[in-house]
Design a protein around this motif. Structure first.
Motif, PDB file in Angstrom:
ATOM      1  N   GLU A 120      47.643  88.898  48.688  1.00 41.40           N
ATOM      2  CA  GLU A 120      46.384  88.698  48.606  1.00 41.40           C
ATOM      3  C   GLU A 120      46.163  88.193  46.932  1.00 41.40           C
ATOM      4  O   GLU A 120      45.292  87.156  46.746  1.00 41.40           O
ATOM      5  CB  GLU A 120      45.629  90.195  48.602  1.00 41.40           C
ATOM      6  CG  GLU A 120      45.546  90.826  49.913  1.00 41.40           C
ATOM      7  CD  GLU A 120      44.880  89.727  51.081  1.00 41.40           C
ATOM      8  OE1 GLU A 120      43.805  89.529  50.893  1.00 41.40           O
ATOM      9  OE2 GLU A 120      45.590  89.744  52.152  1.00 41.40           O
ATOM     10  N   ARG A 174      40.591  84.665  52.455  1.00 43.92           N
ATOM     11  CA  ARG A 174      39.956  85.494  53.707  1.00 43.92           C
ATOM     12  C   ARG A 174      38.311  85.187  53.260  1.00 43.92           C
ATOM     13  O   ARG A 174      37.798  85.269  54.195  1.00 43.92           O
ATOM     14  CB  ARG A 174      40.545  86.903  53.289  1.00 43.92           C
ATOM     15  CG  ARG A 174      41.882  86.856  53.644  1.00 43.92           C
ATOM     16  CD  ARG A 174      42.208  88.440  53.814  1.00 43.92           C
ATOM     17  NE  ARG A 174      43.600  88.685  53.921  1.00 43.92           N
ATOM     18  CZ  ARG A 174      44.351  88.696  55.360  1.00 43.92           C
ATOM     19  NH1 ARG A 174      43.670  88.292  56.165  1.00 43.92           N
ATOM     20  NH2 ARG A 174      45.732  88.619  55.050  1.00 43.92           N
ATOM     21  N   GLU A 207      37.819  90.065  65.375  1.00 42.06           N
ATOM     22  CA  GLU A 207      38.987  89.668  64.657  1.00 42.06           C
ATOM     23  C   GLU A 207      40.288  90.055  65.375  1.00 42.06           C
ATOM     24  O   GLU A 207      40.415  91.222  65.697  1.00 42.06           O
ATOM     25  CB  GLU A 207      38.828  90.625  63.502  1.00 42.06           C
ATOM     26  CG  GLU A 207      40.147  90.213  62.463  1.00 42.06           C
ATOM     27  CD  GLU A 207      39.824  90.488  60.941  1.00 42.06           C
ATOM     28  OE1 GLU A 207      40.971  90.747  60.264  1.00 42.06           O
ATOM     29  OE2 GLU A 207      38.792  91.182  60.609  1.00 42.06           O
ATOM     30  N   THR A 257      40.425  92.070  55.707  1.00 49.49           N
ATOM     31  CA  THR A 257      39.342  91.349  55.865  1.00 49.49           C
ATOM     32  C   THR A 257      38.175  92.004  55.778  1.00 49.49           C
ATOM     33  O   THR A 257      36.894  91.436  55.805  1.00 49.49           O
ATOM     34  CB  THR A 257      39.441  90.327  56.842  1.00 49.49           C
ATOM     35  OG1 THR A 257      40.874  89.616  56.930  1.00 49.49           O
ATOM     36  CG2 THR A 257      38.553  89.180  56.954  1.00 49.49           C
ATOM     37  N   GLY A 309      43.315  85.193  61.567  1.00 48.88           N
ATOM     38  CA  GLY A 309      43.829  85.054  60.532  1.00 48.88           C
ATOM     39  C   GLY A 309      45.392  85.633  60.499  1.00 48.88           C
ATOM     40  O   GLY A 309      45.470  86.608  60.518  1.00 48.88           O
TER      41      GLY A 309
END
Length: 238
Positions: free
Chosen positions: A25, A33, A46, A54, A117
């Protein structure tokens, strides 16, 4: 919905991912994100929510997130993060559910968006997962009568998928990814470093014209990132 069996290697990877993801991150995934979910609204699915990193980035226009996560370790972390986001005053509801990408727990046309993601590389049956995404997405409406007969009438596009997925690099690096794929998948929870996700999307009937591929700092240049928004082609309701 099919019964989900948790693989031992996936659970092992999940424990490592919870430890490693904060570093990723900081290396740039936070910004990625935010771009991934910017501008979304309504009901969002998601897929592969992981530890829920996220959740805090969804815009206030999103009212409901159905977070699909088959791994129990990650699901526990995701539920904790969902509770934390709710405690910080977010108005959206977050439902963390035990399900898989190939069998989403939503009705036809129930979702305004489906978010992928860093997950399609581990999904066992990507075509089935994309077919499910297409099934649950809201269909668009098309004005078939013309502006003169219905002044102000406009087409309404259908739901969209959002993507942030690492893909096979071109050239020598791609061939290197081909070579390490079996070992990489074994230690990485089934991850495929040489997947051509764009080709899979196109084969599933999604418009890939606006998708972009760019390098990602921590693993440059082995696994570039495919990102952007895509809608199914030809999904206007009659």
């Amino acid at each position: 919905m099919t019964e989900n069996a948790v693989r031992d290697d996936a659970s092992f990877f999940a424990r490592g991912w919870v430890v490693a993801s904060p570093m990723l991150e900081r290396f740039g995934l936070v910004r990625a994100r935010r771009r991934l979910v910017a501008g979304l609204s309504g009901t969002v699915v998601e897929v592969g929510a992981g530890s829920g990193v996220t959740f805090e980035h969804y815009p206030p226009e999103v009212t409901r997130v159905v977070a699909v996560e088959p791994d129990p370790h990650l699901r526990t972390h995701a539920r904790r993060r969902a509770a934390r986001v709710a405690g910080e005053g977010a108005r959206m509801s977050i439902e963390v559910v035990d399900a898989v990408a190939e069998a989403l727990p939503l009705a036809d046309g129930e979702a305004d968006a489906v978010v992928f993601g860093l997950v399609l590389c581990t999904v066992p049956d990507v075509p089935a997962a994309l077919a499910e995404a297409r099934r649950v997405l809201r269909r668009g409406t098309q004005d078939r009568h013309g502006a003169q007969e219905r002044p102000g009438a406009e087409d309404r596009p259908g739901g969209e998928i959002r993507l942030l997925e690492h893909v096979r690099a071109p050239g020598r690096l791609g061939r290197f990814a081909d070579g390490i794929a079996p070992v990489w998948g074994h230690v990485g929870g089934g991850c495929r470093p040489n997947q051509d996700t764009e080709a899979l999307l196109a084969a599933a009937g999604f418009d890939v014209a606006a998708l972009q591929t760019r390098p990602f700092p921590p693993v440059v240049p082995l696994m570039p990132m495919l990102s952007g928004a895509s809608r199914p082609l030809g999904t206007y309701a009659p």
